[in-house]
Design a protein around this motif. Sequence first.
Motif, PDB file in Angstrom:
ATOM      1  N   MET A   1       0.657  -1.075   0.082  1.00  0.00           N
ATOM      2  CA  MET A   1      -0.142   0.030   0.001  1.00  0.00           C
ATOM      3  C   MET A   1       0.898   1.237   0.006  1.00  0.00           C
ATOM      4  N   PHE A   2       0.418   2.307  -0.980  1.00  0.00           N
ATOM      5  CA  PHE A   2       1.233   3.362  -0.704  1.00  0.00           C
ATOM      6  C   PHE A   2      -0.058   4.709  -0.520  1.00  0.00           C
ATOM      7  N   GLN A   3       0.477   5.522   0.359  1.00  0.00           N
ATOM      8  CA  GLN A   3      -0.479   6.561   0.710  1.00  0.00           C
ATOM      9  C   GLN A   3       0.196   7.909   1.025  1.00  0.00           C
ATOM     10  N   PHE A   4      -0.467   8.788   0.237  1.00  0.00           N
ATOM     11  CA  PHE A   4       0.150  10.150   0.660  1.00  0.00           C
ATOM     12  C   PHE A   4      -0.824  11.307   0.749  1.00  0.00           C
ATOM     13  N   SER A   5      -0.632  12.247   1.766  1.00  0.00           N
ATOM     14  CA  SER A   5      -1.819  12.986   2.184  1.00  0.00           C
ATOM     15  C   SER A   5      -2.106  14.262   1.250  1.00  0.00           C
TER      16      SER A   5
ATOM     17  N   ASP B   1      -2.649  19.419   3.382  1.00  0.00           N
ATOM     18  CA  ASP B   1      -1.948  19.572   4.576  1.00  0.00           C
ATOM     19  C   ASP B   1      -1.699  21.001   4.763  1.00  0.00           C
ATOM     20  N   PRO B   2      -1.879  21.628   5.936  1.00  0.00           N
ATOM     21  CA  PRO B   2      -1.558  23.012   6.193  1.00  0.00           C
ATOM     22  C   PRO B   2      -0.162  22.914   6.537  1.00  0.00           C
ATOM     23  N   PHE B   3       0.394  22.270   7.220  1.00  0.00           N
ATOM     24  CA  PHE B   3       1.893  22.057   7.557  1.00  0.00           C
ATOM     25  C   PHE B   3       2.817  20.900   7.138  1.00  0.00           C
ATOM     26  N   PHE B   4       2.342  19.730   7.339  1.00  0.00           N
ATOM     27  CA  PHE B   4       2.994  18.434   6.957  1.00  0.00           C
ATOM     28  C   PHE B   4       2.387  17.810   5.959  1.00  0.00           C
ATOM     29  N   ARG B   5       3.114  17.148   4.885  1.00  0.00           N
ATOM     30  CA  ARG B   5       2.517  16.311   3.922  1.00  0.00           C
ATOM     31  C   ARG B   5       3.150  14.679   4.340  1.00  0.00           C
TER      32      ARG B   5
ATOM     33  N   GLN C   1     -10.024   9.453   4.819  1.00  0.00           N
ATOM     34  CA  GLN C   1     -10.207  10.565   5.675  1.00  0.00           C
ATOM     35  C   GLN C   1      -9.883  10.036   7.173  1.00  0.00           C
ATOM     36  N   VAL C   2      -8.883  10.473   7.892  1.00  0.00           N
ATOM     37  CA  VAL C   2      -8.381  10.027   8.966  1.00  0.00           C
ATOM     38  C   VAL C   2      -8.728  10.865  10.174  1.00  0.00           C
TER      39      VAL C   2
ATOM     40  N   SER D   1      -6.080  11.730   2.544  1.00  0.00           N
ATOM     41  CA  SER D   1      -5.100  10.995   1.751  1.00  0.00           C
ATOM     42  C   SER D   1      -5.551  10.036   0.494  1.00  0.00           C
ATOM     43  N   LEU D   2      -4.860   9.975  -0.322  1.00  0.00           N
ATOM     44  CA  LEU D   2      -4.979   9.208  -1.723  1.00  0.00           C
ATOM     45  C   LEU D   2      -4.251   7.878  -1.328  1.00  0.00           C
ATOM     46  N   GLU D   3      -4.761   6.906  -1.621  1.00  0.00           N
ATOM     47  CA  GLU D   3      -3.989   5.462  -1.355  1.00  0.00           C
ATOM     48  C   GLU D   3      -4.229   4.545  -2.814  1.00  0.00           C
TER      49      GLU D   3
END
Length: 280
Positions: free
Chosen positions: A103-107, A110-114, A250-251, A268-270
């Motif tokens: 599994m690959f996931q990226f957010s 994000d306002p501060f951290f991706r 959505q977490v 996030s997209l996965e």
Amino acid sequence: MIAPPICAALALLAAATPSSTTSNPTSSSNATPTTAANTTATAVSEPAPASRQAPAETVAMNELPALANDPAVRIAMHGTPASLPPVSSQIFRIGGRLEAQPMFQFSIGDPFFRSILLGLRVEQHLDERWSLAAHALGGASLLSAQIDVCTDSSCSSPEAGRLRSTPGDIRMMSGVEVGWAPIYGKLSLAGEKTIHFDAYVSAGPEILLERIAPDAVSGTASRWALGGRVAIGERIFFSNNFLLRLGASQVLYSTRVRGHAEWERKLSLEMGVAWLFGGR
């Protein structure tokens, strides 16, 4: 002198009258069989229109292809073409099978951290619709490009130290989900290739490992946070044992930012390639 000729004439008339009377029935009787014979000949040589069309209908029915033993096809034959459902059967079945997926996931947003995370997802399909899944992800977080730190004189990209007390620096993520796939469909690409897919939704609890400082001057520390995940996506089937999964989740989790309890979220997209194991 006149009587003999008159008697002779009457005798001739009397003789002629039976002869003509006899000839009339004869001629009538002779004409009647001739007409019947002609009618019979006509009936034999020229069949009725219904009898002429029967062979053509018989040939047409014999030329029809045999119908498949499908209830949907039989129902459609009694109605309009639109009464045939777009998906009459499910070719790729997953009930009772185990699915394993790197599994690959990226957010995003994000306002501060991706956060960029990699991991493994395992899902047991209870039947064609319901499933239980578990996943574990780990990785790092990068500074979001949209953040700038501005002073009275200029603006610049922030350093990591300046954002150590802001939320969103996720390093690990793990959870379990209950999945439901209510839709199975087919997509035809220009009549050359048919893609089989199913759409699903899932939800379950989540636990996260976050790096955050209690204030702007303190050092960062790791803390565990509890939350939940809601996801939607689809599986695209390439074969009985091979598929591609695409989804968005959505977490929502709880954290503390400079001493205040807050709820944060990660969209996030996965994606990932999955394999199916077990009997069909």
